[in-house]
Scaffold this motif. Sequence first.
Motif, PDB file in Angstrom:
ATOM      1  N   THR A  71       0.726  -3.070  -8.033  1.00 10.39           N
ATOM      2  CA  THR A  71       0.516  -4.237  -7.181  1.00 10.39           C
ATOM      3  C   THR A  71       0.966  -5.519  -7.870  1.00 10.39           C
ATOM      4  OG1 THR A  71      -1.781  -4.358  -7.913  1.00 10.39           O
ATOM      5  CG2 THR A  71      -1.372  -3.264  -5.823  1.00 10.39           C
ATOM      6  N   ALA A  72       0.687  -5.623  -9.176  1.00 10.03           N
ATOM      7  CA  ALA A  72       1.105  -6.821  -9.904  1.00 10.03           C
ATOM      8  C   ALA A  72       2.628  -6.925  -9.928  1.00 10.03           C
ATOM      9  CB  ALA A  72       0.553  -6.784 -11.327  1.00 10.03           C
ATOM     10  N   ILE A  98       0.194   7.907  -6.497  1.00 11.51           N
ATOM     11  CA  ILE A  98      -0.844   8.858  -6.121  1.00 11.51           C
ATOM     12  C   ILE A  98      -0.329  10.293  -6.162  1.00 11.51           C
ATOM     13  CG2 ILE A  98      -2.522   9.507  -4.351  1.00 11.51           C
ATOM     14  CD1 ILE A  98      -3.067   6.807  -5.617  1.00 11.51           C
ATOM     15  N   VAL A 131      -1.970   1.901  -9.922  1.00  9.54           N
ATOM     16  CA  VAL A 131      -2.075   1.051  -8.725  1.00  9.54           C
ATOM     17  C   VAL A 131      -2.189  -0.413  -9.117  1.00  9.54           C
ATOM     18  CG1 VAL A 131      -3.536   0.461  -6.763  1.00  9.54           C
ATOM     19  CG2 VAL A 131      -3.011   2.843  -7.244  1.00  9.54           C
ATOM     20  N   ASP A 132      -3.026  -0.692 -10.127  1.00 10.93           N
ATOM     21  CA  ASP A 132      -3.188  -2.085 -10.556  1.00 10.93           C
ATOM     22  C   ASP A 132      -1.853  -2.677 -11.008  1.00 10.93           C
ATOM     23  OD1 ASP A 132      -6.473  -1.585 -12.109  1.00 10.93           O
ATOM     24  OD2 ASP A 132      -5.848  -1.810 -10.022  1.00 10.93           O
ATOM     25  N   VAL A 164       0.834  -1.205   0.000  1.00 12.04           N
ATOM     26  CA  VAL A 164       0.000   0.000   0.000  1.00 12.04           C
ATOM     27  C   VAL A 164       0.870   1.258   0.000  1.00 12.04           C
ATOM     28  CG1 VAL A 164      -1.623   1.361   1.369  1.00 12.04           C
ATOM     29  CG2 VAL A 164      -1.974  -1.074   1.131  1.00 12.04           C
ATOM     30  N   CYS A 188       3.054   1.633  -3.341  1.00 11.68           N
ATOM     31  CA  CYS A 188       2.292   2.041  -4.516  1.00 11.68           C
ATOM     32  C   CYS A 188       1.649   3.412  -4.326  1.00 11.68           C
ATOM     33  CB  CYS A 188       1.248   0.979  -4.865  1.00 11.68           C
ATOM     34  SG  CYS A 188       2.007  -0.549  -5.464  1.00 11.68           S
ATOM     35  N   TYR A 189       1.380   3.778  -3.106  1.00  9.56           N
ATOM     36  CA  TYR A 189       0.873   5.127  -2.836  1.00  9.56           C
ATOM     37  C   TYR A 189       1.919   6.161  -3.227  1.00  9.56           C
ATOM     38  CZ  TYR A 189      -1.084   9.090  -0.235  1.00  9.56           C
ATOM     39  OH  TYR A 189      -1.587  10.303   0.126  1.00  9.56           O
ATOM     40  N   GLU A 194      -4.338   6.993 -12.046  1.00 15.01           N
ATOM     41  CA  GLU A 194      -3.919   6.481 -10.741  1.00 15.01           C
ATOM     42  C   GLU A 194      -4.399   5.051 -10.559  1.00 15.01           C
ATOM     43  OE1 GLU A 194      -5.624   9.642  -8.484  1.00 15.01           O
ATOM     44  OE2 GLU A 194      -3.686  10.488  -7.955  1.00 15.01           O
ATOM     45  N   ASN A 195      -5.629   4.781 -10.962  1.00 14.43           N
ATOM     46  CA  ASN A 195      -6.169   3.429 -10.852  1.00 14.43           C
ATOM     47  C   ASN A 195      -5.314   2.417 -11.606  1.00 14.43           C
ATOM     48  OD1 ASN A 195      -8.355   3.723  -9.131  1.00 14.43           O
ATOM     49  ND2 ASN A 195      -9.763   4.295 -10.760  1.00 14.43           N
TER      50      ASN A 195
END
Lengths: 98, 109
Positions: B86-87, B65, B82-83, B57, B60-61, B78-79
């Motif tokens: 995380t991958a 962001i 983030v995806d 979290v 990636c923030y 941003e979406n």
Amino acid sequence: MDPAQLQGLPEADQTRMLGMIEAMQARDSLRMYNSLVEKCFDTCVQSFRRKTLEKDEEKCISKCCEKFLKHSSRVSIRFAELNQQQVMEQVGGAAPPS
Amino acid sequence: EQPNTRAEHLNHVHRRRSIMSQQGVEISKMTPEQKELMYTAAATEMDYRVDLFNKMVTGCYEKCIDKKFKDGDLNVGENSCVDRCTAKYWQAVGIVGQMLGAAGPEQPK
């Protein structure tokens, strides 16, 4: 509390595991609270002309929280998906290198 | 639907095959000492998972962001970021796991 994992266990063990999980969640929530305050304060508050927060600082902190929580939520979904993928791979027999 | 972040993800901490089912011995046949070891291992694994999640979290923030907070919502860019973040993070976890595995016996699962 995911019942599936704990189903096969004797009740005393289930209770104990649930207790552990609950305690961990409580700890983690408090930790997140503190770290979120730190993060948003750090980003939003730069000057100390007055003792109280300016209106824009207040708004900034609110938006900062909202954004972080939405972000955290999204990561949570992806984390679960990636985790699930890994479980499928393990159960399928062909264990991935990791 | 949006899960309640922390609580929901912690469900997933133990959705994978738990330490309990991985032991060679069945729970009912364990000695008290073996059981204690198992609980410790389970707690350690849980702590590891939570820490992994938190770091994901935060990481990636920082990377994705926009800190100007024009809006309370995440925009499309941003979406996606983030995806992908995380991958990629997850892949990195795998690689590091492999490396540590080659280097010594103790490794995170």
